[in-house]
Design an enzyme around this catalytic site. Sequence first.
Site, PDB file in Angstrom:
ATOM      1  N   GLU A 156       0.800  -1.215   0.000  1.00  0.00           N
ATOM      2  CA  GLU A 156       0.000   0.000   0.000  1.00  0.00           C
ATOM      3  C   GLU A 156       0.837   1.271   0.000  1.00  0.00           C
ATOM      4  OE1 GLU A 156      -2.725   3.134   0.570  1.00  0.00           O
ATOM      5  OE2 GLU A 156      -1.021   2.728   1.888  1.00  0.00           O
ATOM      6  N   ASP A 157       1.947   1.277   0.724  1.00  0.00           N
ATOM      7  CA  ASP A 157       2.778   2.484   0.756  1.00  0.00           C
ATOM      8  C   ASP A 157       4.246   2.103   0.732  1.00  0.00           C
ATOM      9  OD1 ASP A 157       3.261   5.162   0.728  1.00  0.00           O
ATOM     10  OD2 ASP A 157       2.661   5.550   2.800  1.00  0.00           O
ATOM     11  N   HIS A 162      -0.788   0.540   7.032  1.00  0.00           N
ATOM     12  CA  HIS A 162      -1.346   1.342   5.939  1.00  0.00           C
ATOM     13  C   HIS A 162      -0.243   2.304   5.494  1.00  0.00           C
ATOM     14  CE1 HIS A 162      -5.372   3.315   4.469  1.00  0.00           C
ATOM     15  NE2 HIS A 162      -4.438   3.329   3.531  1.00  0.00           N
ATOM     16  N   ILE A 206       3.017   4.765   5.529  1.00  0.00           N
ATOM     17  CA  ILE A 206       4.295   4.743   6.255  1.00  0.00           C
ATOM     18  C   ILE A 206       5.104   5.990   5.910  1.00  0.00           C
ATOM     19  CG2 ILE A 206       4.378   2.222   6.363  1.00  0.00           C
ATOM     20  CD1 ILE A 206       6.411   2.271   4.104  1.00  0.00           C
ATOM     21  N   HIS A 247      -3.895  -0.149  11.703  1.00  0.00           N
ATOM     22  CA  HIS A 247      -5.323  -0.269  11.988  1.00  0.00           C
ATOM     23  C   HIS A 247      -5.551  -1.443  12.931  1.00  0.00           C
ATOM     24  CE1 HIS A 247      -6.074   2.775   9.024  1.00  0.00           C
ATOM     25  NE2 HIS A 247      -5.549   2.042   8.070  1.00  0.00           N
ATOM     26  N   ASN A 265      -5.170   7.528   7.608  1.00  0.00           N
ATOM     27  CA  ASN A 265      -4.831   6.960   6.303  1.00  0.00           C
ATOM     28  C   ASN A 265      -3.326   6.969   6.079  1.00  0.00           C
ATOM     29  OD1 ASN A 265      -4.279   7.032   3.293  1.00  0.00           O
ATOM     30  ND2 ASN A 265      -6.480   6.635   3.263  1.00  0.00           N
ATOM     31  N   ASP A 266      -2.695   8.126   6.309  1.00  0.00           N
ATOM     32  CA  ASP A 266      -1.267   8.231   6.029  1.00  0.00           C
ATOM     33  C   ASP A 266      -0.598   9.116   7.065  1.00  0.00           C
ATOM     34  OD1 ASP A 266       1.078   7.710   4.684  1.00  0.00           O
ATOM     35  OD2 ASP A 266       0.734   9.143   3.065  1.00  0.00           O
ATOM     36  N   ASN A 320      -6.024  11.795   1.775  1.00  0.00           N
ATOM     37  CA  ASN A 320      -5.414  10.475   1.685  1.00  0.00           C
ATOM     38  C   ASN A 320      -3.921  10.584   1.969  1.00  0.00           C
ATOM     39  OD1 ASN A 320      -4.499   7.858   0.426  1.00  0.00           O
ATOM     40  ND2 ASN A 320      -6.669   7.702  -0.022  1.00  0.00           N
ATOM     41  N   ASP A 327      -3.787   8.684  -4.748  1.00  0.00           N
ATOM     42  CA  ASP A 327      -3.733   7.978  -3.476  1.00  0.00           C
ATOM     43  C   ASP A 327      -2.569   8.500  -2.637  1.00  0.00           C
ATOM     44  OD1 ASP A 327      -3.661   6.024  -1.418  1.00  0.00           O
ATOM     45  OD2 ASP A 327      -4.546   4.524  -2.738  1.00  0.00           O
ATOM     46  N   ASN A 328      -1.377   7.934  -2.794  1.00  0.00           N
ATOM     47  CA  ASN A 328      -0.218   8.360  -2.009  1.00  0.00           C
ATOM     48  C   ASN A 328       0.705   9.274  -2.806  1.00  0.00           C
ATOM     49  OD1 ASN A 328      -0.454   7.086   0.651  1.00  0.00           O
ATOM     50  ND2 ASN A 328      -0.366   5.162  -0.484  1.00  0.00           N
TER      51      ASN A 328
END
Length: 365
Positions: free
Chosen positions: A50-51, A115, A117, A135, A169-170, A225, A270-271
């Site tokens: 995800e990240d 999630h 980082i 989470h 989220n981040d 996000n 998103d990121n």
Amino acid sequence: MLNKIVGMIVLAAVGTHVFRILHSLGYQNTVYKHYPGPCRLLQTPGKGSEDISVTTNGLAFISSGIRLTRYNLDKSRKPHNTRGRIYLYDFNNPSQNATELPFDGDFDVDNFYPHGISLWQDSITGEVLLFVVNHNPKEERIEIFNFDPKSLRLKHSKTVNVKTMYSVNDVVAVGRESFYFTNDRYSKTWYGQSAEKYLLLPWGSIGFYDGKKDTLVQTGLLGPNGINISPDRRFLYVASIRLGSVTIYSISSDNSIKELKVIPVYTGVDNIEIDPDNGDLWLGCHPQLYLMTSHFANVTKRSPSQVLRVKFNRKDSYDQYEIQEVFVDDGALISGSSVASVYKNKLLVGSVIHTTVYCDINTLY
């Protein structure tokens, strides 16, 4: 007559809102596959990447195993059959695959669902700290780890859980224990979350934790996000996946922030990762966001992936910029791209629950 006018106004308002929803989900977007150079899959046993965050010497930390049930509060649903992992990939040895990093210290690995980082590096000693959104089923947390470059292990240092962290989220680290973070929504109930989603309610926020106390520095945001910071630590970048934009904030000496500019990118961004050499923004995006729902339910169903680069033409201003589409895949190679990190003309593209892709960058102006 009046009833007809009122009815037409209501119908127009509903139609406009439906159009906004469909537009935010990318129904109007078309994807055409292209890569910046040769690409290959990285072999990792975990679910998703995800990240990704990269050190100054090319070590990429990858989060895997996001807890998707946070997006559906049906208590009868159990978390997917996976566990949270952090992987390490060395850009200096691109032919190698990523390796899983073990944990040291008193840390609940069984309830670790990472999630977003972020890395913090000591400019004098070279020490590396890894900040991870977790989470945990009991509460939202930020976990802080010390990275040992010799043993390639993560030692758990601290868990942060404060009242302003309700749907994190981040995260972006700004000190040894201080960081900014995004809450992508406010509601904790299913109906509240549905209202935020379908009514496009701007109930998200940005928070700051200084190591002792927390505060919300920005509220009234629609689905904030990914978050990151400029190399000179003067500006904060925040992605809005539903608005398809990146907002730039200036950071004051008291850590408060002020909106400077909104950059529309017209895709589900998103990121955000930062090129340390020139400050360019690298965005992992979902060009057809509506396909992510079926992809989450069945990973074999494709959801296109996209990587954008935002290049600023002046170092002292954000007024002049260019947006380049670097990578697009129809979902066959990688579905649901969430992040893109670069190091010396090498690219890593991560996904929420699918694969991870490495590419050489041969076509970039």
